[in-house]
Design a protein around this motif. Sequence first.
Motif, short mmCIF file in Angstrom:
data_model
loop_
_atom_site.label_atom_id
_atom_site.label_comp_id
_atom_site.label_asym_id
_atom_site.label_seq_id
_atom_site.Cartn_x
_atom_site.Cartn_y
_atom_site.Cartn_z
N THR A 134 0.86 -1.21 0.00
CA THR A 134 0.00 0.00 0.00
C THR A 134 0.88 1.24 0.00
N LYS A 135 1.93 1.22 0.83
CA LYS A 135 2.84 2.37 0.90
C LYS A 135 3.45 2.62 -0.48
N ASP A 136 3.89 1.54 -1.13
CA ASP A 136 4.51 1.68 -2.46
C ASP A 136 3.50 2.23 -3.47
N ASN A 137 2.26 1.72 -3.40
CA ASN A 137 1.24 2.18 -4.35
C ASN A 137 0.93 3.66 -4.16
N LEU A 138 0.82 4.07 -2.90
CA LEU A 138 0.55 5.49 -2.64
C LEU A 138 1.72 6.35 -3.10
N PHE A 139 2.92 5.82 -2.89
CA PHE A 139 4.13 6.54 -3.33
C PHE A 139 4.11 6.71 -4.86
N LEU A 140 3.74 5.62 -5.55
CA LEU A 140 3.65 5.69 -7.03
C LEU A 140 2.66 6.75 -7.48
N LEU A 141 1.48 6.75 -6.81
CA LEU A 141 0.45 7.73 -7.18
C LEU A 141 0.96 9.15 -6.96
N GLU A 142 1.61 9.36 -5.81
CA GLU A 142 2.11 10.70 -5.49
C GLU A 142 3.18 11.13 -6.48
N GLU A 143 4.03 10.17 -6.83
CA GLU A 143 5.12 10.47 -7.77
C GLU A 143 4.56 10.91 -9.12
N ARG A 144 3.37 10.40 -9.46
CA ARG A 144 2.75 10.78 -10.74
C ARG A 144 1.88 12.02 -10.62
N GLY A 145 1.93 12.67 -9.46
CA GLY A 145 1.23 13.94 -9.32
C GLY A 145 -0.12 13.86 -8.63
N ASN A 146 -0.57 12.66 -8.27
CA ASN A 146 -1.82 12.56 -7.50
C ASN A 146 -1.56 13.12 -6.09
N ILE A 147 -2.60 13.69 -5.50
CA ILE A 147 -2.42 14.32 -4.18
C ILE A 147 -3.13 13.46 -3.13
N ILE A 148 -2.38 13.06 -2.11
CA ILE A 148 -2.95 12.17 -1.09
C ILE A 148 -3.45 13.00 0.09
N ILE A 149 -4.70 12.79 0.45
CA ILE A 149 -5.25 13.41 1.67
C ILE A 149 -5.15 12.34 2.75
N LYS A 150 -4.14 12.50 3.61
CA LYS A 150 -3.77 11.42 4.54
C LYS A 150 -4.91 11.00 5.46
N PRO A 151 -5.01 9.70 5.74
CA PRO A 151 -6.03 9.27 6.71
C PRO A 151 -5.62 9.70 8.12
N LYS A 152 -6.59 9.63 9.03
CA LYS A 152 -6.37 10.10 10.39
C LYS A 152 -6.15 8.93 11.35
N TYR A 153 -5.59 9.25 12.49
CA TYR A 153 -5.40 8.29 13.57
C TYR A 153 -6.71 8.22 14.36
N GLY A 154 -7.13 7.04 14.72
CA GLY A 154 -8.35 6.94 15.52
C GLY A 154 -8.88 5.52 15.54
N GLU A 155 -10.10 5.38 16.05
CA GLU A 155 -10.72 4.06 16.12
C GLU A 155 -11.19 3.64 14.74
N LEU A 156 -10.88 2.38 14.38
CA LEU A 156 -11.21 1.88 13.04
C LEU A 156 -12.36 0.88 13.14
N ALA A 157 -12.95 0.55 11.97
CA ALA A 157 -14.12 -0.33 11.96
C ALA A 157 -13.79 -1.69 12.59
N SER A 158 -12.53 -2.12 12.50
CA SER A 158 -12.12 -3.41 13.05
C SER A 158 -12.08 -3.41 14.57
N GLY A 159 -12.14 -2.22 15.16
CA GLY A 159 -12.01 -2.09 16.61
C GLY A 159 -10.59 -1.71 16.99
N LEU A 160 -9.66 -1.85 16.06
CA LEU A 160 -8.28 -1.44 16.34
C LEU A 160 -8.19 0.08 16.31
N VAL A 161 -7.11 0.56 16.92
CA VAL A 161 -6.90 2.01 16.92
C VAL A 161 -5.60 2.30 16.20
#
Length: 397
Positions: A134-161
Amino acid sequence: MLRGSNVLLCVTGSIAAYKSSFIIRLLVKAGANVQVIMTQASKEFVTPLTLGTLSKNPVLTDFVKNSDAGVWNNHVDLGLWADFILVAPATANTIAKMAHGEADSFLLATYLSAKCPVYVAPAMDLDMYQHASTKDNLFLLEERGNIIIKPKYGELASGLVGEGRLAEPEEILAFLELSLAAGKPLVGKKILVTAGPTHESIDPVRFIGNRSSGKMGFAIAEAIAEQGGEPILIAGPTSLESSAEIKRINVESANEMLAECKNVFSDVDAVIMAAAVADFTPIQKQIQKIKKADSKMSIALKPTEDILLYLGNHKKEQVLVGFAMETENGLENAKKKLKSKNLAFIVYNSLNEKGAGFQHDTNKIVIIDQHNKITNFELKSKQEVANDIIDELIKYF
Ligand code: CTP
């Protein structure tokens, strides 16, 4: 910044897909035209009916619109129509496919066809987000000029934080506004604009007003926002609407307008005084309705304070711009107002010009600066006139 822009919102199969309805509402409120594309998987989380109703456009998912009639959804045209694409929420699966040029959905084919900026707002579980692929894929997108709006830290649907929550709709909108404004000439500039007439109360049912519609001042405020600036619109009584991104303060009288201008003056970089402020106001404002009488009737008036003159006398670094509305000896009168009110430049419009002045959708102006340089403009729409005035203002920053 978003007003009038064409936004392609791509929704993919994440629990955060419900947040896309809030994103649409904010985009529409900001004046954007929104077309939603959904993946099949996203329909498990939010219905096309919800997103289609909120966006005021039927949602698209498939290549084929009507197979019997041989009608297809044109992803190429859609890619060209969009001013930008927002993929929110973007799953790990869609991000991977975008990074590797796959086109097995209408969303992906449109993404590949588009030439506009693309914003990607990931949403996934924290371990998926941390995964090297996923990190590599996001890096590839960014390298091609796509702009990433970073996700936030918090409680996730899985129950993990952890990191992986889709950014909140308000944060996504703020991000878009900032990003779209970057590089515009008025970024960081606060500009006070006054617009419309003032109403000077005679009694509870009557007032002294004038024919100003407010259209010129409103167009100026919109033009400032389009150039990345922050307009503060102080508006006299008018039925005009302003877009959500514009901070607006409504006033009635010259005195109220003066008070609001004084309030914000020290905080702004420039003032454009487009309001037709009343020069006189009744000395006595009657509390009860004045009754009809057979004899002659007169109302005693006193002068209002000249707002622009006050601002001209108290200005520090602010750039002051005035208007001169004249019916005779226009240029001479305008030059006098330029000097006496201590302005950077004045916008003179003659009421004698056909199609210019109050009520019209067009205006014909002359700009006079402190060096007496005179620039004549053609009769234009008030939006175009507003752009000419803003182009002149930009020179002073
Ligand atoms: N103005 C103001 N306060 C007032 C009157 C006018 O700030 N009480 C501003 C207007 O918004 C405009 C400029 O001064 O930017 C010139 O307004 P205009 O009506 O053309 O001229 P006045 O100064 O009012 O003078 P006159 O009516 O004699 O032409």
